[in-house]
Design an enzyme around this catalytic site. Structure first.
Site, PDB file in Angstrom:
ATOM      1  N   ASN A  72      -7.416  -2.979  14.141  1.00  0.00           N
ATOM      2  CA  ASN A  72      -8.818  -3.259  13.811  1.00  0.00           C
ATOM      3  C   ASN A  72      -8.960  -4.498  12.926  1.00  0.00           C
ATOM      4  O   ASN A  72     -10.019  -4.731  12.369  1.00  0.00           O
ATOM      5  CB  ASN A  72      -9.446  -2.044  13.112  1.00  0.00           C
ATOM      6  CG  ASN A  72      -8.736  -1.704  11.808  1.00  0.00           C
ATOM      7  OD1 ASN A  72      -7.816  -2.397  11.398  1.00  0.00           O
ATOM      8  ND2 ASN A  72      -9.168  -0.638  11.152  1.00  0.00           N
TER       9      ASN A  72
ATOM     10  N   ASP B 212       0.807  -1.221   0.000  1.00  0.00           N
ATOM     11  CA  ASP B 212       0.000   0.000   0.000  1.00  0.00           C
ATOM     12  C   ASP B 212       0.843   1.275   0.000  1.00  0.00           C
ATOM     13  O   ASP B 212       2.064   1.234   0.189  1.00  0.00           O
ATOM     14  CB  ASP B 212      -0.956   0.002   1.211  1.00  0.00           C
ATOM     15  CG  ASP B 212      -0.313  -0.576   2.475  1.00  0.00           C
ATOM     16  OD1 ASP B 212       0.917  -0.534   2.586  1.00  0.00           O
ATOM     17  OD2 ASP B 212      -1.051  -1.069   3.339  1.00  0.00           O
TER      18      ASP B 212
ATOM     19  N   HIS C  58      -7.218  -5.068  10.139  1.00  0.00           N
ATOM     20  CA  HIS C  58      -6.966  -4.868   8.706  1.00  0.00           C
ATOM     21  C   HIS C  58      -5.689  -5.581   8.251  1.00  0.00           C
ATOM     22  O   HIS C  58      -4.789  -5.835   9.045  1.00  0.00           O
ATOM     23  CB  HIS C  58      -6.966  -3.378   8.314  1.00  0.00           C
ATOM     24  CG  HIS C  58      -5.770  -2.586   8.726  1.00  0.00           C
ATOM     25  ND1 HIS C  58      -5.814  -1.225   8.945  1.00  0.00           N
ATOM     26  CD2 HIS C  58      -4.469  -2.927   8.937  1.00  0.00           C
ATOM     27  CE1 HIS C  58      -4.626  -0.782   9.266  1.00  0.00           C
ATOM     28  NE2 HIS C  58      -3.797  -1.788   9.268  1.00  0.00           N
TER      29      HIS C  58
ATOM     30  N   GLU D 224      -9.669  -2.089   5.310  1.00  0.00           N
ATOM     31  CA  GLU D 224     -10.289  -1.819   6.596  1.00  0.00           C
ATOM     32  C   GLU D 224     -11.518  -2.712   6.792  1.00  0.00           C
ATOM     33  O   GLU D 224     -12.040  -3.284   5.820  1.00  0.00           O
ATOM     34  CB  GLU D 224     -10.708  -0.342   6.646  1.00  0.00           C
ATOM     35  CG  GLU D 224      -9.554   0.644   6.447  1.00  0.00           C
ATOM     36  CD  GLU D 224      -8.607   0.747   7.643  1.00  0.00           C
ATOM     37  OE1 GLU D 224      -8.403  -0.253   8.362  1.00  0.00           O
ATOM     38  OE2 GLU D 224      -8.053   1.843   7.855  1.00  0.00           O
TER      39      GLU D 224
HETATM   40  C1  F6R Z   1       1.500  -1.588   6.122  1.00  0.00           C
HETATM   41  C2  F6R Z   1       0.191  -2.216   6.176  1.00  0.00           C
HETATM   42  C3  F6R Z   1      -0.582  -2.315   7.454  1.00  0.00           C
HETATM   43  C4  F6R Z   1       0.286  -2.620   8.685  1.00  0.00           C
HETATM   44  C5  F6R Z   1      -0.576  -2.676   9.947  1.00  0.00           C
HETATM   45  C6  F6R Z   1       0.254  -2.912  11.184  1.00  0.00           C
HETATM   46  O1  F6R Z   1       2.018  -1.630   4.817  1.00  0.00           O
HETATM   47  O2  F6R Z   1      -0.284  -2.641   5.186  1.00  0.00           O
HETATM   48  O3  F6R Z   1      -1.564  -3.312   7.313  1.00  0.00           O
HETATM   49  O4  F6R Z   1       0.949  -3.822   8.490  1.00  0.00           O
HETATM   50  O5  F6R Z   1      -1.273  -1.485  10.091  1.00  0.00           O
HETATM   51  O6  F6R Z   1       1.083  -1.806  11.389  1.00  0.00           O
HETATM   52  P1  F6R Z   1       2.170  -1.777  12.556  1.00  0.00           P
HETATM   53  O7  F6R Z   1       3.180  -2.795  12.209  1.00  0.00           O
HETATM   54  O8  F6R Z   1       2.729  -0.365  12.521  1.00  0.00           O
HETATM   55  O9  F6R Z   1       1.455  -2.094  13.822  1.00  0.00           O
END
Ligand code: F6R
Length: 245
Positions: free
Chosen positions: A136, A67, A138, A143
């Site tokens: 959450n 992303d 995701h 989301e």
């Molecule tokens: C990042 C992504 C997100 C993160 C997720 C966890 O490219 O796609 O899904 O992997 O938000 O983020 P952290 O590791 O910062 O807790």
């Protein structure tokens, strides 16, 4: 899903690193799916270390990131282009033309999504997709409530996600409200998935991912339907109820 529990993020990074090294060394021209965020930072540091020790080469590798924020230029310190360059790409021997991320400043964002999908189709399939887990539930920036059949698309970020990611931004800076993400369907096409889960804030999401219903309300729950998923989670991310189950 295979689940491996480790002590902390350091051990998580070491184990994830051995997964990636093994994949790169076993496949002639490996295609890796990459995540950003806090969880894989140590993993990338370990991959850089292996490269510097000449135990690993990325010369034949191709990477696709999950992303990118919409509206941030690639040289913005909070863009995922910048993150990848800082934590991995600028330290290893990967060809820049083999590293792909969605471009969040494309003049036509819908076209950019279709273009990214086409690239994955042409250069893929992804051999190993690394995922982090949102508080959450995701994966990528899919989301809660995102339909499982989505390919790369534009998303409106949840308040919870923007709040969680504000730790990377200066207090004066607004966290972007939109992003481009690989869709769940795109992620599920990967041959193998490695989900990395670290920290107590992920407890509820991990519990639902593992033992809850497969529902768009918890996007990561779809991983129950993939045939080759390994979850590496640290002790902090395991809730007591999970230990009992
Ligand atoms: C990042 C992504 C997100 C993160 C997720 C966890 O490219 O796609 O899904 O992997 O938000 O983020 P952290 O590791 O910062 O807790």
């Amino acid at each position: 899903m295979k689940m491996i529990t480790v002590k902390n993020n350091e051990e998580l990074a070491s184990l994830a690193c051995s997964f990636v090294v093994d994949k790169i060394n076993r496949i002639e021209a490996p295609v890796l799916g990459l995540a950003t965020g806090s969880t894989p930072i140590k993993l990338y540091a370990k991959l850089v270390e292996k490269y510097k020790q000449k135990k690993l080469s990325f010369q034949k590798a191709t990477t696709f990131n999950l992303d990118e924020y919409i509206g941030l230029p690639s040289d913005h310190p909070n863009s995922y282009h910048y993150y990848m360059s800082e934590h991995l790409f600028s330290h290893i021997d990967i060809s820049p033309e083999n590293t792909f991320l969605p471009y969040g400043l494309a003049p036509n964002l819908e076209k950019e999504c279709a273009h990214y999908e086409q690239l994955i189709k042409t250069r893929g399939p992804i051999d190993l997709q690394i995922l982090g887990l949102g508080e959450n539930g995701h994966i990528g920036f899919n989301e809660p409530h995102t339909p499982f059949n989505k390919r790369t698309h534009i998303v409106q970020l949840d308040e919870m996600t923007r709040q969680a990611n504000s730790k990377f931004f200066k207090p004066s800076e607004a966290v972007p409200s939109k992003a481009i993400t690989m869709g769940i369907d795109t992620i599920m096409d990967s041959k193998e998935i490695l989900l990395l889960v670290s920290g107590s804030k992920k407890r509820t999401a991990l519990k639902h991912t593992l033992h809850g219903d497969v529902t768009p309300f918890v996007p990561a729950s779809i991983l129950q339907a993939h045939s080759n998923v390994t979850i590496i989670s640290d002790e902090a991310s395991i809730s007591d109820t999970l230990l009992e189950s």
